[in-house]
Motif scaffolding. Structure first.
Motif, PDB file in Angstrom:
ATOM      1  N   LEU A  81      72.006  84.423  39.652  1.00  0.00           N
ATOM      2  CA  LEU A  81      73.090  85.114  40.047  1.00  0.00           C
ATOM      3  C   LEU A  81      72.745  86.405  40.958  1.00  0.00           C
ATOM      4  O   LEU A  81      73.388  86.707  41.702  1.00  0.00           O
ATOM      5  N   VAL A  82      72.041  87.261  40.132  1.00  0.00           N
ATOM      6  CA  VAL A  82      71.716  88.334  41.014  1.00  0.00           C
ATOM      7  C   VAL A  82      71.071  88.232  42.314  1.00  0.00           C
ATOM      8  O   VAL A  82      71.271  89.019  43.080  1.00  0.00           O
ATOM      9  N   ASP A  83      70.180  87.213  42.311  1.00  0.00           N
ATOM     10  CA  ASP A  83      69.541  86.824  43.602  1.00  0.00           C
ATOM     11  C   ASP A  83      70.407  86.176  44.510  1.00  0.00           C
ATOM     12  O   ASP A  83      70.192  86.234  45.583  1.00  0.00           O
ATOM     13  N   ARG A  84      71.651  85.881  44.243  1.00  0.00           N
ATOM     14  CA  ARG A  84      72.410  84.887  45.001  1.00  0.00           C
ATOM     15  C   ARG A  84      73.681  85.429  45.296  1.00  0.00           C
ATOM     16  O   ARG A  84      74.285  85.587  46.563  1.00  0.00           O
ATOM     17  N   LEU A  85      74.661  86.287  44.435  1.00  0.00           N
ATOM     18  CA  LEU A  85      75.827  86.761  44.457  1.00  0.00           C
ATOM     19  C   LEU A  85      76.115  87.946  45.526  1.00  0.00           C
ATOM     20  O   LEU A  85      75.154  88.720  45.107  1.00  0.00           O
ATOM     21  N   GLN A  86      77.063  87.993  46.169  1.00  0.00           N
ATOM     22  CA  GLN A  86      77.322  88.963  46.971  1.00  0.00           C
ATOM     23  C   GLN A  86      77.906  90.142  46.338  1.00  0.00           C
ATOM     24  O   GLN A  86      77.696  91.396  47.071  1.00  0.00           O
ATOM     25  N   TYR A  87      78.767  90.040  45.353  1.00  0.00           N
ATOM     26  CA  TYR A  87      79.581  91.042  44.824  1.00  0.00           C
ATOM     27  C   TYR A  87      78.997  91.223  43.349  1.00  0.00           C
ATOM     28  O   TYR A  87      79.490  92.297  42.834  1.00  0.00           O
ATOM     29  N   LEU A  88      77.654  90.948  42.820  1.00  0.00           N
ATOM     30  CA  LEU A  88      77.359  91.211  41.439  1.00  0.00           C
ATOM     31  C   LEU A  88      76.348  92.243  41.820  1.00  0.00           C
ATOM     32  O   LEU A  88      75.539  92.187  42.666  1.00  0.00           O
ATOM     33  N   ASN A  89      76.286  93.345  40.921  1.00  0.00           N
ATOM     34  CA  ASN A  89      75.184  94.396  40.973  1.00  0.00           C
ATOM     35  C   ASN A  89      74.517  94.219  39.554  1.00  0.00           C
ATOM     36  O   ASN A  89      75.050  93.935  38.656  1.00  0.00           O
TER      37      ASN A  89
ATOM     38  N   SER B  78      63.957  85.578  51.777  1.00  0.00           N
ATOM     39  CA  SER B  78      62.657  86.330  51.604  1.00  0.00           C
ATOM     40  C   SER B  78      62.343  87.101  53.037  1.00  0.00           C
ATOM     41  O   SER B  78      62.006  88.231  53.254  1.00  0.00           O
ATOM     42  N   LEU B  79      62.692  86.407  54.159  1.00  0.00           N
ATOM     43  CA  LEU B  79      62.594  87.161  55.428  1.00  0.00           C
ATOM     44  C   LEU B  79      63.709  88.276  55.556  1.00  0.00           C
ATOM     45  O   LEU B  79      63.221  89.360  56.179  1.00  0.00           O
TER      46      LEU B  79
ATOM     47  N   ALA C 255      66.587  96.696  46.976  1.00  0.00           N
ATOM     48  CA  ALA C 255      65.969  95.853  48.021  1.00  0.00           C
ATOM     49  C   ALA C 255      64.455  95.563  47.707  1.00  0.00           C
ATOM     50  O   ALA C 255      63.951  94.404  48.011  1.00  0.00           O
ATOM     51  N   SER C 256      63.606  96.521  47.500  1.00  0.00           N
ATOM     52  CA  SER C 256      62.303  95.973  46.920  1.00  0.00           C
ATOM     53  C   SER C 256      62.109  95.229  45.879  1.00  0.00           C
ATOM     54  O   SER C 256      61.408  94.175  45.994  1.00  0.00           O
ATOM     55  N   ALA C 257      62.863  95.227  44.770  1.00  0.00           N
ATOM     56  CA  ALA C 257      62.806  94.295  43.617  1.00  0.00           C
ATOM     57  C   ALA C 257      63.227  92.837  44.215  1.00  0.00           C
ATOM     58  O   ALA C 257      62.650  91.987  43.876  1.00  0.00           O
ATOM     59  N   SER C 258      64.415  93.027  44.870  1.00  0.00           N
ATOM     60  CA  SER C 258      64.634  91.730  45.436  1.00  0.00           C
ATOM     61  C   SER C 258      63.628  90.880  46.240  1.00  0.00           C
ATOM     62  O   SER C 258      63.746  89.652  46.451  1.00  0.00           O
ATOM     63  N   LEU C 259      63.077  91.826  47.129  1.00  0.00           N
ATOM     64  CA  LEU C 259      62.107  91.103  47.870  1.00  0.00           C
ATOM     65  C   LEU C 259      60.772  90.560  47.190  1.00  0.00           C
ATOM     66  O   LEU C 259      60.449  89.229  47.526  1.00  0.00           O
ATOM     67  N   ASP C 260      60.578  91.348  46.162  1.00  0.00           N
ATOM     68  CA  ASP C 260      59.539  90.756  44.995  1.00  0.00           C
ATOM     69  C   ASP C 260      59.969  89.437  44.273  1.00  0.00           C
ATOM     70  O   ASP C 260      59.029  88.539  44.100  1.00  0.00           O
TER      71      ASP C 260
ATOM     72  N   ALA D 129      62.262  87.347  45.313  1.00  0.00           N
ATOM     73  CA  ALA D 129      62.499  86.354  46.588  1.00  0.00           C
ATOM     74  C   ALA D 129      61.178  85.735  46.694  1.00  0.00           C
ATOM     75  O   ALA D 129      60.864  84.560  46.730  1.00  0.00           O
ATOM     76  N   ASN D 130      60.008  86.581  46.862  1.00  0.00           N
ATOM     77  CA  ASN D 130      58.683  85.934  47.115  1.00  0.00           C
ATOM     78  C   ASN D 130      58.035  85.211  45.960  1.00  0.00           C
ATOM     79  O   ASN D 130      57.336  84.216  46.189  1.00  0.00           O
ATOM     80  N   ASP D 131      58.333  85.582  44.857  1.00  0.00           N
ATOM     81  CA  ASP D 131      58.112  84.830  43.595  1.00  0.00           C
ATOM     82  C   ASP D 131      58.525  83.695  43.510  1.00  0.00           C
ATOM     83  O   ASP D 131      57.907  82.653  43.302  1.00  0.00           O
ATOM     84  N   ALA D 132      59.700  83.455  43.618  1.00  0.00           N
ATOM     85  CA  ALA D 132      60.672  82.432  43.804  1.00  0.00           C
ATOM     86  C   ALA D 132      60.224  81.402  44.807  1.00  0.00           C
ATOM     87  O   ALA D 132      59.994  80.184  44.495  1.00  0.00           O
ATOM     88  N   LEU D 133      59.870  81.992  45.863  1.00  0.00           N
ATOM     89  CA  LEU D 133      59.362  81.296  46.890  1.00  0.00           C
ATOM     90  C   LEU D 133      58.125  80.628  46.763  1.00  0.00           C
ATOM     91  O   LEU D 133      57.934  79.307  47.076  1.00  0.00           O
ATOM     92  N   GLY D 134      57.292  81.140  46.151  1.00  0.00           N
ATOM     93  CA  GLY D 134      55.950  80.532  45.645  1.00  0.00           C
ATOM     94  C   GLY D 134      56.107  79.382  44.859  1.00  0.00           C
ATOM     95  O   GLY D 134      55.410  78.104  45.331  1.00  0.00           O
ATOM     96  N   ARG D 135      57.019  79.544  43.911  1.00  0.00           N
ATOM     97  CA  ARG D 135      57.364  78.383  43.021  1.00  0.00           C
ATOM     98  C   ARG D 135      57.987  77.160  43.605  1.00  0.00           C
ATOM     99  O   ARG D 135      57.876  76.046  43.606  1.00  0.00           O
ATOM    100  N   MET D 136      58.825  77.515  44.792  1.00  0.00           N
ATOM    101  CA  MET D 136      59.816  76.578  45.293  1.00  0.00           C
ATOM    102  C   MET D 136      58.943  75.903  46.341  1.00  0.00           C
ATOM    103  O   MET D 136      59.158  74.478  46.493  1.00  0.00           O
ATOM    104  N   VAL D 137      57.951  76.433  46.984  1.00  0.00           N
ATOM    105  CA  VAL D 137      57.073  75.780  48.164  1.00  0.00           C
ATOM    106  C   VAL D 137      56.249  74.845  47.141  1.00  0.00           C
ATOM    107  O   VAL D 137      56.271  73.448  47.651  1.00  0.00           O
ATOM    108  N   ARG D 138      55.869  75.143  46.016  1.00  0.00           N
ATOM    109  CA  ARG D 138      55.025  74.059  45.007  1.00  0.00           C
ATOM    110  C   ARG D 138      56.027  72.986  44.596  1.00  0.00           C
ATOM    111  O   ARG D 138      55.451  71.894  44.510  1.00  0.00           O
TER     112      ARG D 138
END
Length: 970
Positions: free
Chosen positions: A493-501, A626-627, A651-656, A658-667
């Protein structure tokens, strides 16, 4: 033990079940009760007390009232002053029914114990005056008519209600003139009507309409205050009369500036003689709400089982829940609140009560009535009604919740929290682990209930925004559920929702979009072909391993057509799913059949990896996320975007993340291994191309090794091959139509081309299989050519290391056995001829002419000099000897030099040279001081000439063995 859901244990009242209740019914109106026009639950005393929980404050008040009416003491004046919605009017109603005496005390639930405690057997009926400031608003300027009597003031109305015309007559003059009656007159009126009780509600509303310096028919501002002062004094003189008055708790509730002024004045006069009423405690509110909303708990033991399961669940996961859940008293809180979880009450009474217009009891009742009605009609089967149970998808429930909040919450609820179009619903539907427990929706509901008032309150309701992870889990999780699913859901949810902090392990919703909105806007900037696919391609990296090359998103023309095993990774649009004709099959078939515009020859050298149909869209979305995060972080670093410290870290934490999730999702996306094959039977033709498909474990560290493992397990790639399988393949496809020998190199090349033949890892796999099989008579023989019906370099049933080139032949075992027998006969004939010659005195033996000549000469040199010799040119399996020096009688001196030469069979040269070394050379090398020189000369001759492959191999091997001279001649 099977736990029952709340709906099987606690049954709501009929009006809650049917949704027929009206909001007004939750607002107790004492005037309507007094006039006999209120709803039954308020008008009927028995029904009223059945649905009323007598709190500690109410019990103390009723005790004082019954004692006062019975003339046994008690307070003459009681002021009820609690927060908005704290139960003041409800308490006045309890006193009203008790004093009125229209219903026997035995039928009023909870009253008999109060009478017993006060030592009162039967409470006398009292006269009751109800002075409701809202109902009497028009009295200030418009007199009321009761029969032949006209009443102009509030004191006139009080007298009329207490004693009719007789009582009114005692202060008729004061009523007519609008002047406040004195203490003695009021005492006379009250005393003549005793036992009696005066109930004043919304008094500030009535008094505040009298402006200073302005006179109305009902009197002036000052006369209203004078009346209150005289009334409170008069009541002290009548031992069986009592006044109860409710006052607002705060200036906000008092309303206008004049209302605040009136409140201050009334507090002053009541404060001189009042007895303050104890407000409703949160624990007591549990029972108040339950009595009003639920008819009964039909199975008390089942309810206790549920409560104990929750308590045990919290104890077993102590580190994941708030500290208060570990206290022994929390089980009792669960029992008192059942079927509503205590956390619901805590959030409503502690957080929502800080909002303007939210009444502590009435507001909770209104909201929870809608919640329970919707949960009942939708078949909710939760064990208890928790914050995560709130059906915020329901418009009535949603509107009731956001009514107390500032503008802007509609899109938050619709997009992020609950409903068919909410992101939480999408996440739950996409992942079965979430969807099975509605994890994302329950989390969002819990966070909303715990954080929305904080966002709406001025300055924030709490020092720290939002709720902790532990309290969020308390609002969501039910016994038996895996807490990890909710924790994963929170991260999603943190990675997806627009109004959640989120920050510092706390979560909250806000009406202001967070960085998520900026990220979502930026996601739309990226093009699939130009940005997304190249990004995915860069993430798809493989170690070579068994593959000669890995080709990611390449066209058929760019995939080589050679002898190397190659892995082809299909592009994102070429997806695969089981049970349907997938784009991946079409894309793979196109590459398999052609290289560009030319037909592909080595089809059996290609393996394909395809993306999963169900996962590719999520991967595309994750890549754009990620981009987008990277562009935000880069813009902050370059000064193109201004963020505060918290947002920069976010923003930095979200980038990290997103990249971690991306690696898993590619596999997880590129997981389908596709291998082409064909079925073929001799004489029956070759079938259509088929595709075996297998999933690759996304958790594998080395994906190439995992792919190799899967291919080997399913025999789609052979790295070690048994000779029997090679012999069977040769028997089926190559040794036929009188063909008893086949080129080994041609065999390897055809396995690379035809999908119905085994897929070998490399040529060395075949070479190793030949080496393992040639030592037996069961599989095949080998030779390095055939001329005039004879196999050259023939080997059968003997160990050797074959050279896989175009000269190597694989011979059918029967043909090899026959040829071996023929060679044995020839060898026997030569041996007989040698013996015959030796018997006749010949020093050399001849052999049959072959394709090559091998000669070996050895020279042994002593101290007296050096001599050399060379072997000559006859060929065959026979042996011969020669000597250097003279022959004759015994020598007069010792011999100092030896020379010998011997011819070896080219086929058995290795074994024969070993015999020469052991039987002859060792005799010299063991003697000290003897110098031994050995030279080997090889002469090979072929009438048809040596091809380039043999010439290259011989030269390379001679260089490795450090030959002084080696050359080929015409």
């Amino acid at each position: 033990m099977s736990l029952k859901p709340w709906r099987e244990i606690a049954v709501p009242h009929e009006d809650v079940l049917k949704g027929t209740f009206q909001q007004a019914e939750f607002a107790a109106d004492i005037s309507k009760v007094h006039q006999g026009i209120a709803t039954p639950e308020y008008r009927d005393a028995a029904l009223f007390f059945q649905r009323t929980f007598i709190t500690e404050g109410m019990r103390l008040l009723l005790d004082s009232v019954v004692k006062r009416l019975a003339g046994k003491g008690g307070d003459p004046v009681v002021q009820l002053q609690t927060a908005f919605g704290g139960g003041k009017t409800h308490t006045l109603l309890a006193v009203y029914h008790l004093a009125k005496g229209a219903t026997p005390a035995s039928k009023m639930q909870g009253i008999p114990p109060i009478l017993d405690a006060a030592g009162i057997t039967e409470l006398p009926k009292a006269r009751v005056a109800v002075l409701d400031g809202v109902d009497l608003l028009d009295l200030a300027s418009k007199p009321r008519v009761h029969g032949k009597t006209t009443v102009k003031t509030i004191w006139g109305e009080m007298a009329w209600q207490l004693g009719g015309e007789a009582a009114f007559a005692k202060l008729a003059e004061a009523d007519r003139d609008g002047t406040a009656p004195g203490k003695s007159v009021l005492a006379d009126v009250i005393g003549g009507s005793a036992p009696c009780i005066i109930l004043m509600d919304e008094l500030v509303r009535y008094v505040s309409q009298f402006e200073e310096g302005k006179s109305l028919s009902g009197g002036t501002y000052d006369t209203q205050l004078s009346f209150i002062q005289s009334l409170t004094e008069a009541l002290k003189a009548v031992p069986n009369a009592i006044l109860l008055a409710s006052l607002p708790f705060s200036d906000r509730e008092a309303g206008s500036q004049q209302g605040v002024k009136a409140l201050r004045a009334l507090e002053h006069y009541f404060g001189r003689v009042q007895a303050l009423w104890k407000p409703v405690a949160t624990e007591e509110a549990f029972e108040i709400v339950r009595r009003r909303l639920f008819a009964d708990v039909t199975d008390r033991l089942a309810a206790e089982d549920v409560c104990r399961a929750y308590a045990d669940y919290y104890t077993a996961n102590a580190g994941d829940f708030p500290p208060e859940t570990q206290e022994s008293g929390y089980l009792e809180r669960l029992k008192h609140a059942y079927p509503i979880h205590p956390e619901v009450f805590d959030r409503l009474y502690e957080d929502w009560s800080s909002l303007d217009n939210f009444q502590r009891t009435r507001g909770v009742l209104k909201l929870m009535a809608k919640v329970i009605h919707r949960l009942w009609t939708t078949g909710n089967n939760d064990l208890m009604i928790q914050p995560g149970s709130l059906p915020l998808f329901d418009s009535d429930t949603r509107n009731e919740a956001i009514y107390y909040l500032p503008q802007g919450w509609d899109p938050v609820l619709e997009r992020d929290i609950d409903g068919e179009r909410a992101a939480t619903t999408e996440l739950d539907n996409a992942r079965p682990l979430f969807g099975s427990i509605h994890a994302c929706r329950r989390i969002a509901r819990s966070v909303f209930l715990g954080s929305a008032p904080d966002a709406g309150a001025v300055g924030g309701a709490k020092h720290h925004r939002g709720i902790e992870l532990e309290r969020m889990l308390l609002g969501c999780a039910q016994p038996g559920q895996v807490l990890g699913h909710y924790k994963d859901g929170a991260r999603a949810l943190v990675d997806r929702l627009q109004y959640l902090n989120s920050a510092n392990n706390r979560f909250w919703f806000d009406t202001r979009p967070n960085l998520r909105r900026e990220m979502e806007d930026r996601k739309r900037r990226f093009d699939l072909r130009d940005d997304v696919y190249p990004f995915i391609k860069d993430k798809l990296r493989f170690a070579n391993g068994v593959f000669g090359g890995t080709h990611v998103f390449m066209s058929s023309a760019d995939v080589p057509d050679d002898w190397q095993l190659r892995l082809v990774v299909l592009p994102p649009e070429a997806t695969f799913s089981k049970g349907a004709q997938s784009p991946a099959i079409d894309a793979a078939t196109a590459i398999l059949k052609n290289r560009g515009e030319q037909p592909r020859q080595k089809q059996n050298r290609l393996i394909f990896l395809a993306p999963d149909t169900d996962s590719i869209s999520r991967l595309r979305d994750q890549v754009t996320s990620s981009l987008a995060w990277k562009s935000i972080v880069d813009d902050v670093k370059e000064g193109r975007l201004n963020l505060d410290g918290h947002q920069t870290k976010q923003a930095s934490a979200s980038l990290d993340q997103a990249n971690d999730a991306l690696g898993r999702m590619v596999r997880e996306t590129f997981k389908w291994l596709l291998a082409p094959l064909q079925e073929a039977k001799p004489g029956k033709g070759i079938g259509e191309i088929q595709w075996d498909h297998f999933q690759i474990n996304p958790a594998a560290v080395n994906r190439t090794e995992e792919i190799e493992k899967v291919l080997k397990e399913h025999e789609l790639l052979i790295t070690e091959w048994s000779p029997i399988h090679l012999a069977k393949m040769l028997q089926t496809w190559f040794w036929k139509d009188d063909a008893t020998a086949v080129s080994a190199l041609e065999t390897w090349q055809k396995t690379c081309c035809y999908l119905y033949l085994p897929r070998l890892r490399e040529a060395d796999t075949l070479r190793a299989t030949i080496a393992a099989g040639v030592s037996s008579r069961d599989f095949f023989g080998i030779a390095y050519g055939r001329e005039e019906g004879r196999f050259q370099g023939f080997n059968f049933a003997q160990s050797t290391t074959p050279i896989l080139d175009d000269a190597l032949l694989l011979i059918e075992p029967k043909a090899a056995s026959a040829f071996a027998d023929k060679l044995a006969e020839e060898a026997a004939e030569r041996a007989a001829a040698i013996k015959e010659k030796e018997a006749g005195g010949s020093g050399t033996g001849g052999g049959s002419k072959g394709d090559s000549t091998v000669g070996i000469s050895t020279t042994t040199t002593g101290a007296g000099g050096e001599s050399s010799g060379s072997g000559g040119g006859s060929t065959g399996a026979g042996t011969g000897t020669g000597t250097g020096g003279g022959t004759g009688g015994a020598a007069s001196t010792k011999k100092t030099m030896f020379f010998g030469s011997v011819e070896l069979d080219p086929i058995k040269a290795k074994l024969q040279f070993s015999d020469v070394a052991e039987e002859v050379l060792m005799l010299f090398t063991q003697k000290p001081g003897v110098k031994v020189r050995i030279s080997v000369e090889i002469e090979a001759e072929s009438p048809s000439g040596f091809d380039d492959g043999i010439q290259r191999a011989v030269r390379e091997n001679c260089d490795q063995l450090k030959f002084k001279n080696r050359s080929f001649e015409d």
